[in-house]
Design a protein around this motif. Structure first.
Motif, PDB file in Angstrom:
ATOM      1  N   ASN A  85     -24.441  -7.894  12.618  1.00 30.92           N
ATOM      2  CA  ASN A  85     -23.696  -7.683  13.840  1.00 30.92           C
ATOM      3  C   ASN A  85     -24.190  -8.056  15.233  1.00 30.92           C
ATOM      4  OD1 ASN A  85     -21.230  -7.027  12.157  1.00 30.92           O
ATOM      5  ND2 ASN A  85     -22.730  -5.682  11.461  1.00 30.92           N
ATOM      6  N   HIS A  86     -25.614  -8.422  15.243  1.00 32.65           N
ATOM      7  CA  HIS A  86     -26.473  -8.665  16.648  1.00 32.65           C
ATOM      8  C   HIS A  86     -26.415  -7.378  17.560  1.00 32.65           C
ATOM      9  CE1 HIS A  86     -26.324 -12.805  14.950  1.00 32.65           C
ATOM     10  NE2 HIS A  86     -24.898 -12.581  14.980  1.00 32.65           N
ATOM     11  N   LEU A  87     -26.429  -6.259  16.786  1.00 33.89           N
ATOM     12  CA  LEU A  87     -26.386  -4.873  17.845  1.00 33.89           C
ATOM     13  C   LEU A  87     -27.887  -4.878  18.655  1.00 33.89           C
ATOM     14  CD1 LEU A  87     -24.805  -2.549  15.250  1.00 33.89           C
ATOM     15  CD2 LEU A  87     -23.784  -3.937  16.861  1.00 33.89           C
ATOM     16  N   PRO A  88     -27.771  -4.436  19.888  1.00 32.41           N
ATOM     17  CA  PRO A  88     -29.201  -4.337  20.545  1.00 32.41           C
ATOM     18  C   PRO A  88     -29.865  -3.091  20.214  1.00 32.41           C
ATOM     19  CG  PRO A  88     -27.003  -3.657  21.807  1.00 32.41           C
ATOM     20  CD  PRO A  88     -26.382  -4.103  20.487  1.00 32.41           C
ATOM     21  N   GLU A  89     -30.965  -2.946  20.652  1.00 37.98           N
ATOM     22  CA  GLU A  89     -31.905  -1.791  20.350  1.00 37.98           C
ATOM     23  C   GLU A  89     -31.106  -0.502  20.727  1.00 37.98           C
ATOM     24  OE1 GLU A  89     -35.308  -1.177  19.379  1.00 37.98           O
ATOM     25  OE2 GLU A  89     -35.023  -3.276  18.508  1.00 37.98           O
ATOM     26  N   GLY A  90     -31.328   0.204  19.941  1.00 42.15           N
ATOM     27  CA  GLY A  90     -30.811   1.804  20.233  1.00 42.15           C
ATOM     28  C   GLY A  90     -29.488   2.200  19.731  1.00 42.15           C
ATOM     29  N   VAL A  91     -28.837   1.353  19.403  1.00 43.50           N
ATOM     30  CA  VAL A  91     -27.336   1.679  18.689  1.00 43.50           C
ATOM     31  C   VAL A  91     -27.162   1.323  17.522  1.00 43.50           C
ATOM     32  CG1 VAL A  91     -26.273   1.313  21.148  1.00 43.50           C
ATOM     33  CG2 VAL A  91     -26.211  -0.631  19.507  1.00 43.50           C
ATOM     34  N   ALA A  92     -26.365   1.630  16.718  1.00 42.81           N
ATOM     35  CA  ALA A  92     -26.118   1.705  15.267  1.00 42.81           C
ATOM     36  C   ALA A  92     -24.963   1.860  14.852  1.00 42.81           C
ATOM     37  CB  ALA A  92     -27.091   2.577  14.578  1.00 42.81           C
ATOM     38  N   ARG A  93     -24.428   1.108  13.913  1.00 45.69           N
ATOM     39  CA  ARG A  93     -23.003   1.485  13.374  1.00 45.69           C
ATOM     40  C   ARG A  93     -22.990   2.410  12.225  1.00 45.69           C
ATOM     41  NH1 ARG A  93     -19.682  -4.455  12.873  1.00 45.69           N
ATOM     42  NH2 ARG A  93     -19.354  -4.739  15.003  1.00 45.69           N
ATOM     43  N   LEU A  94     -24.155   2.598  11.663  1.00 44.94           N
ATOM     44  CA  LEU A  94     -24.296   3.550  10.487  1.00 44.94           C
ATOM     45  C   LEU A  94     -25.729   4.104  10.824  1.00 44.94           C
ATOM     46  CD1 LEU A  94     -25.537   2.486   7.075  1.00 44.94           C
ATOM     47  CD2 LEU A  94     -25.789   1.101   8.833  1.00 44.94           C
ATOM     48  N   THR A  95     -25.663   5.575  10.378  1.00 46.25           N
ATOM     49  CA  THR A  95     -27.007   6.170  10.306  1.00 46.25           C
ATOM     50  C   THR A  95     -27.054   6.988   8.849  1.00 46.25           C
ATOM     51  OG1 THR A  95     -26.072   8.418  11.194  1.00 46.25           O
ATOM     52  CG2 THR A  95     -27.079   6.730  13.028  1.00 46.25           C
ATOM     53  N   LEU A  96     -28.129   7.228   8.617  1.00 46.54           N
ATOM     54  CA  LEU A  96     -28.505   8.097   7.580  1.00 46.54           C
ATOM     55  C   LEU A  96     -29.103   9.530   8.024  1.00 46.54           C
ATOM     56  CD1 LEU A  96     -30.314   5.400   5.516  1.00 46.54           C
ATOM     57  CD2 LEU A  96     -28.221   6.497   4.971  1.00 46.54           C
ATOM     58  N   GLU A  97     -28.315  10.467   7.519  1.00 42.46           N
ATOM     59  CA  GLU A  97     -28.611  11.634   7.687  1.00 42.46           C
ATOM     60  C   GLU A  97     -29.155  12.528   6.735  1.00 42.46           C
ATOM     61  OE1 GLU A  97     -26.134  15.673   8.133  1.00 42.46           O
ATOM     62  OE2 GLU A  97     -25.544  14.004   9.679  1.00 42.46           O
ATOM     63  N   ARG A  98     -30.647  12.904   6.909  1.00 42.20           N
ATOM     64  CA  ARG A  98     -31.336  13.756   5.953  1.00 42.20           C
ATOM     65  C   ARG A  98     -30.745  15.167   5.677  1.00 42.20           C
ATOM     66  NH1 ARG A  98     -37.765  14.202   5.069  1.00 42.20           N
ATOM     67  NH2 ARG A  98     -37.701  15.698   3.469  1.00 42.20           N
ATOM     68  N   GLN A  99     -30.595  15.513   4.287  1.00 41.94           N
ATOM     69  CA  GLN A  99     -30.092  16.851   4.227  1.00 41.94           C
ATOM     70  C   GLN A  99     -31.163  17.498   3.255  1.00 41.94           C
ATOM     71  OE1 GLN A  99     -26.433  15.620   2.479  1.00 41.94           O
ATOM     72  NE2 GLN A  99     -25.378  16.051   4.340  1.00 41.94           N
ATOM     73  N   SER A 100     -30.954  18.896   3.345  1.00 44.43           N
ATOM     74  CA  SER A 100     -31.692  19.614   2.625  1.00 44.43           C
ATOM     75  C   SER A 100     -30.777  20.959   2.071  1.00 44.43           C
ATOM     76  CB  SER A 100     -33.063  20.204   3.115  1.00 44.43           C
ATOM     77  OG  SER A 100     -33.622  21.112   2.509  1.00 44.43           O
ATOM     78  N   ASP A 101     -30.674  21.131   0.953  1.00 45.29           N
ATOM     79  CA  ASP A 101     -30.418  22.512   0.536  1.00 45.29           C
ATOM     80  C   ASP A 101     -31.001  23.713   0.802  1.00 45.29           C
ATOM     81  OD1 ASP A 101     -27.886  21.445  -0.553  1.00 45.29           O
ATOM     82  OD2 ASP A 101     -29.153  20.946  -2.730  1.00 45.29           O
ATOM     83  N   ARG A 102     -32.401  23.544   1.140  1.00 45.58           N
ATOM     84  CA  ARG A 102     -32.846  24.866   1.494  1.00 45.58           C
ATOM     85  C   ARG A 102     -32.777  25.326   2.980  1.00 45.58           C
ATOM     86  NH1 ARG A 102     -37.540  22.144  -0.171  1.00 45.58           N
ATOM     87  NH2 ARG A 102     -38.779  22.470   1.567  1.00 45.58           N
ATOM     88  N   GLU A 103     -32.898  26.533   3.126  1.00 42.80           N
ATOM     89  CA  GLU A 103     -32.940  27.042   4.401  1.00 42.80           C
ATOM     90  C   GLU A 103     -34.247  26.709   5.020  1.00 42.80           C
ATOM     91  OE1 GLU A 103     -30.553  28.806   5.820  1.00 42.80           O
ATOM     92  OE2 GLU A 103     -29.324  28.480   4.169  1.00 42.80           O
ATOM     93  N   PRO A 104     -34.232  26.507   6.474  1.00 35.28           N
ATOM     94  CA  PRO A 104     -35.436  26.219   7.021  1.00 35.28           C
ATOM     95  C   PRO A 104     -36.692  27.306   6.738  1.00 35.28           C
ATOM     96  CG  PRO A 104     -33.604  26.068   8.735  1.00 35.28           C
ATOM     97  CD  PRO A 104     -33.122  26.905   7.403  1.00 35.28           C
ATOM     98  N   GLY A 105     -37.853  26.768   6.215  1.00 37.78           N
ATOM     99  CA  GLY A 105     -39.017  27.503   6.244  1.00 37.78           C
ATOM    100  C   GLY A 105     -39.053  28.237   4.942  1.00 37.78           C
ATOM    101  N   ALA A 106     -38.021  27.778   4.051  1.00 38.48           N
ATOM    102  CA  ALA A 106     -37.817  28.209   2.657  1.00 38.48           C
ATOM    103  C   ALA A 106     -38.697  27.595   1.693  1.00 38.48           C
ATOM    104  CB  ALA A 106     -36.486  28.359   2.139  1.00 38.48           C
ATOM    105  N   VAL A 107     -39.309  28.358   0.591  1.00 37.86           N
ATOM    106  CA  VAL A 107     -40.310  27.541  -0.136  1.00 37.86           C
ATOM    107  C   VAL A 107     -39.606  26.697  -1.115  1.00 37.86           C
ATOM    108  CG1 VAL A 107     -41.753  27.997  -2.122  1.00 37.86           C
ATOM    109  CG2 VAL A 107     -41.792  29.345  -0.247  1.00 37.86           C
ATOM    110  N   CYS A 108     -40.045  25.335  -1.371  1.00 36.68           N
ATOM    111  CA  CYS A 108     -39.430  24.317  -1.989  1.00 36.68           C
ATOM    112  C   CYS A 108     -39.549  24.724  -3.546  1.00 36.68           C
ATOM    113  CB  CYS A 108     -40.123  23.079  -1.927  1.00 36.68           C
ATOM    114  SG  CYS A 108     -39.708  21.802  -3.349  1.00 36.68           S
ATOM    115  N   PRO A 109     -38.498  24.699  -4.524  1.00 31.35           N
ATOM    116  CA  PRO A 109     -38.822  25.174  -5.833  1.00 31.35           C
ATOM    117  C   PRO A 109     -39.587  24.200  -6.724  1.00 31.35           C
ATOM    118  CG  PRO A 109     -36.463  24.724  -5.271  1.00 31.35           C
ATOM    119  CD  PRO A 109     -37.246  24.744  -4.051  1.00 31.35           C
ATOM    120  N   THR A 110     -39.589  23.114  -6.349  1.00 30.81           N
ATOM    121  CA  THR A 110     -40.420  21.936  -7.065  1.00 30.81           C
ATOM    122  C   THR A 110     -41.864  21.992  -6.846  1.00 30.81           C
ATOM    123  OG1 THR A 110     -38.469  20.517  -6.822  1.00 30.81           O
ATOM    124  CG2 THR A 110     -40.575  19.549  -7.426  1.00 30.81           C
ATOM    125  N   CYS A 111     -42.331  22.046  -5.552  1.00 26.86           N
ATOM    126  CA  CYS A 111     -43.647  21.927  -5.215  1.00 26.86           C
ATOM    127  C   CYS A 111     -44.264  23.128  -4.702  1.00 26.86           C
ATOM    128  CB  CYS A 111     -44.062  20.764  -4.213  1.00 26.86           C
ATOM    129  SG  CYS A 111     -43.347  20.982  -2.486  1.00 26.86           S
TER     130      CYS A 111
END
Ligand code: SF4
Ligand code: SF4
Ligand code: SF4
Length: 235
Positions: A64-90
């Motif tokens: 769509n020939h969009l210039p630097e710095g703009v976007a029609r979509l973004t990917l938002e990273r999510q986490s179920d953990r509270e900030p600072g909480a220990v990961c149950p996997t690692c």
């Protein structure tokens, strides 16, 4: 096709709550949703397949020939953990385990506040396909549409001073008979696009059998973007 309003705690995060009051108080225009073609184009984002690689975003900007710095979509990273909480996997507090992403883009509302408030007709619904898109020549840059969008996904292209949204690549790809750039470039098949009114389309079949949800359906905007969220097994 199922329209399930599931409480997706994190799925909705970041797509700021907006008000339809502005739309209701806007130009008083209506937003007819029935496409001349009889199609209802929809997109399905499968969170369980998305690895957050960003190829979709790159493909979109290129197509769509969009210039630097703009976007029609973004990917938002999510986490179920509270900030600072220990990961149950690692067992660490900072890690990349259990990453998940959500696509943030125009929801292609069937009752689109952006279309209803635009005073010039620049934000409009393509009559043939029913897709919400832009006529750049008509845009006054007033940002009414940006204020009215309850998903906060419209933006001003500062190179052109024109408002913009994901329009399923209506002009850049669909017009040439091609799939939207993000869909064709996702190697992980996290995106499916098609006509939900065609019972034989793949997207229709997926919507019929998958547990899908839409963002803020209670607003009455009738989003055409559907999500398959990662769910935890019941314990
Ligand atoms: S999500 Fe898209 S169609 Fe809906 S109001 Fe926002 S810009 Fe318009
Ligand atoms: S910024 Fe452009 S598209 Fe948005 S409401 Fe104003 S004229 Fe319409
Ligand atoms: S459908 Fe097209 S405009 Fe929308 S995010 Fe994908 S590549 Fe961008």
């Amino acid at each position: 096709m199922k329209h399930i309003d599931l409480p997706r705690r994190n799925l909705l995060k970041g797509m700021g709550a907006g008000s339809l009051a502005l739309a209701a108080a806007g130009c008083g225009s209506t937003d007819p949703t029935v496409a001349e073609s009889g199609a209802h184009y929809v997109m399905l984002f499968d969170q369980s397949k998305c690895v957050g690689c960003g190829r979709c975003k790159e493909a979109c900007n290129k197509a769509n020939h969009l210039p630097e710095g703009v976007a029609r979509l973004t990917l938002e990273r999510q986490s179920d953990r509270e900030p600072g909480a220990v990961c149950p996997t690692c067992g660490k507090t900072e890690c990349n385990c259990q990453r998940k992403y959500v696509r943030v883009s125009c929801q292609q509302c069937q009752n689109a506040p952006c279309v209803m408030v635009c005073p010039t007709g620049a934000a409009y619904r393509d009559p043939k396909t029913g897709i919400v898109t832009m006529d750049a020549d008509k845009c006054a840059g007033c940002k009414y549409c940006i204020a009215a969008c309850p998903y906060k996904v419209r933006y001003i292209n500062e190179e052109t001073d024109v408002a913009d949204n994901c329009d399923f690549c209506l002009h850049s790809k669909l017009a040439k008979g091609e799939l939207p750039g993000c869909v064709s470039q996702c190697k992980f098949k996290a995106l499916v696009f098609g006509d939900a009114n065609d019972p034989d389309s793949y997207v229709s079949k997926l919507l019929a059998v998958k547990n899908t949800s839409r963002i803020k359906p209670h607003l009455g905007t009738e989003p055409s973007l559907h999500y398959i969220a990662i769910t935890k097994p019941e314990v």
